[in-house]
Design an enzyme around this catalytic site. Structure first.
Site, PDB file in Angstrom:
ATOM      1  N   SER A 150       0.835  -1.198   0.000  1.00  0.00           N
ATOM      2  CA  SER A 150       0.000   0.000   0.000  1.00  0.00           C
ATOM      3  C   SER A 150       0.870   1.248   0.000  1.00  0.00           C
ATOM      4  O   SER A 150       2.012   1.222   0.486  1.00  0.00           O
ATOM      5  CB  SER A 150      -0.911   0.012   1.229  1.00  0.00           C
ATOM      6  OG  SER A 150      -1.563   1.257   1.378  1.00  0.00           O
ATOM      7  N   TYR A 163      -1.156  -0.349   9.851  1.00  0.00           N
ATOM      8  CA  TYR A 163      -1.358  -0.776   8.461  1.00  0.00           C
ATOM      9  C   TYR A 163      -0.115  -0.505   7.625  1.00  0.00           C
ATOM     10  O   TYR A 163       0.339  -1.350   6.856  1.00  0.00           O
ATOM     11  CB  TYR A 163      -2.566  -0.021   7.909  1.00  0.00           C
ATOM     12  CG  TYR A 163      -2.998  -0.391   6.522  1.00  0.00           C
ATOM     13  CD1 TYR A 163      -3.663  -1.584   6.268  1.00  0.00           C
ATOM     14  CD2 TYR A 163      -2.779   0.479   5.457  1.00  0.00           C
ATOM     15  CE1 TYR A 163      -4.092  -1.907   4.992  1.00  0.00           C
ATOM     16  CE2 TYR A 163      -3.203   0.177   4.176  1.00  0.00           C
ATOM     17  CZ  TYR A 163      -3.852  -1.020   3.951  1.00  0.00           C
ATOM     18  OH  TYR A 163      -4.273  -1.334   2.682  1.00  0.00           O
ATOM     19  N   LYS A 204       2.232  -3.212   5.721  1.00  0.00           N
ATOM     20  CA  LYS A 204       2.318  -3.168   4.263  1.00  0.00           C
ATOM     21  C   LYS A 204       3.747  -3.001   3.769  1.00  0.00           C
ATOM     22  O   LYS A 204       4.122  -3.540   2.722  1.00  0.00           O
ATOM     23  CB  LYS A 204       1.426  -2.047   3.724  1.00  0.00           C
ATOM     24  CG  LYS A 204      -0.068  -2.345   3.842  1.00  0.00           C
ATOM     25  CD  LYS A 204      -0.439  -3.660   3.202  1.00  0.00           C
ATOM     26  CE  LYS A 204      -1.934  -3.864   3.049  1.00  0.00           C
ATOM     27  NZ  LYS A 204      -2.254  -5.194   2.480  1.00  0.00           N
TER      28      LYS A 204
END
Length: 287
Positions: free
Chosen positions: A141, A154, A158
């Site tokens: 991401s 997150y 990622k």
């Protein structure tokens, strides 16, 4: 270009981006194992593929459950004889600023994204090596590559997937197991409330899935990071600047401050073939 004869597992494929990945790979001729936490949801997507003339089956299980993942891969090998493609798509969000985030939410996101991808990749690794063919796609991401406010958990997970990709690609190279990353931007349940309604209207998840084809085809690259969204496709790289040699004198830190712009100059940057490239360049510079 088709994927006729290929068998693909897509995790988190009961909806959103994963569903679109499963539909796309099936349209290209792959037989798809649709993974989701809920069996009925997985079966519904599989039925959608079958009704469109494709081949698919649903398989429920969490990507963090080693036994469930091994059972899924074992079933694919038993029913189809091989597993050619793994799309590590499953994931969740638990967005908060780092100051307000609990360690439980940090760990949960890392477990599902990073450990889930590692568990699934480990389950297919030996079958892919034995058959001398494998294509694994990690879902990274922009949050990991470049950071996003409120997504420390997150983003950490990622970017960790990029590191996992880099090493697995090197270890799988002689077995024709190629490992790449996809950084998608799509309007899904995970992006509601993160992007504006106008932005979301342009980000149909179906516009991301074509990025999979070059990453899972016979001529796929390895160690590529493809960014995709709204029909736009780009490549991201982890680069290393040429740098400067300062040495280890008592004022080395001060000299680095003085030459910061020189050390940061992107002119002459390279994409290292492996991690020890950094050490090799440093030793050569010192010599």
């Amino acid at each position: 270009m088709t994927l006729e004869g290929r068998v693909a597992i897509v995790t988190g494929a009961g909806g959103g981006l994963g569903r679109q990945h499963a539909l796309y790979l099936a349209r290209k001729g792959a037989r798809v194992i649709v993974n989701d936490l809920d069996q009925a949801t997985a079966d519904r997507v599989a039925a959608e593929i079958v009704s469109a003339g494709g081949a698919a089956s649903g398989c429920a299980g969490s990507v963090t459950d080693v036994d469930a993942v091994q059972a899924m891969v074992g079933r694919a090998l038993s029913d189809c004889g091989r597993v050619d493609v793994l799309i590590n798509n499953a994931g969740i969000l638990r967005d908060k600023t780092f100051a307000k985030m609990s360690l439980e939410d940090f760990r949960l996101v890392v477990d599902i994204h990073l450990m889930g991808a590692a568990i699934c990749s480990k389950a297919v690794w030996e079958p892919m090596r034995e058959q001398k063919f494998g294509r694994i796609v990690m879902t990274t991401s922009s949050s990991g590559l470049y950071g996003n406010f409120g997504q420390s958990n997150y983003g950490a997970a990622k970017m960790a997937l990029v590191g996992l990709m880099q090493t697995l690609a090197l270890e799988g190279e002689k077995y024709n197991v190629r490992v790449n990353c996809l950084a998608p931007t799509a309007a899904t349940g995970m992006t509601e409330g993160v992007l504006t309604p106008e932005q979301l209207s342009r980000l149909d998840p179906a516009l991301v899935s074509p990025a999979l084809l070059p990453l899972v085809s016979d001529d796929a690259p390895t160690r590529a990071i493809v960014c995709a969204g709204a029909g736009h496709f780009a490549r991201a790289y982890v680069t290393l600047t040429e740098g400067v040699f300062i040495g280890g004198g008592p004022d080395a830190g001060e000299q680095l401050i003085a030459r910061w712009d020189d050390a940061s100059d992107p002119a002459g940057s390279i994409v290292p073939a492996y991690g020890f490239t950094q050490a090799e360049r440093e030793v050569a510079s010192a010599a």
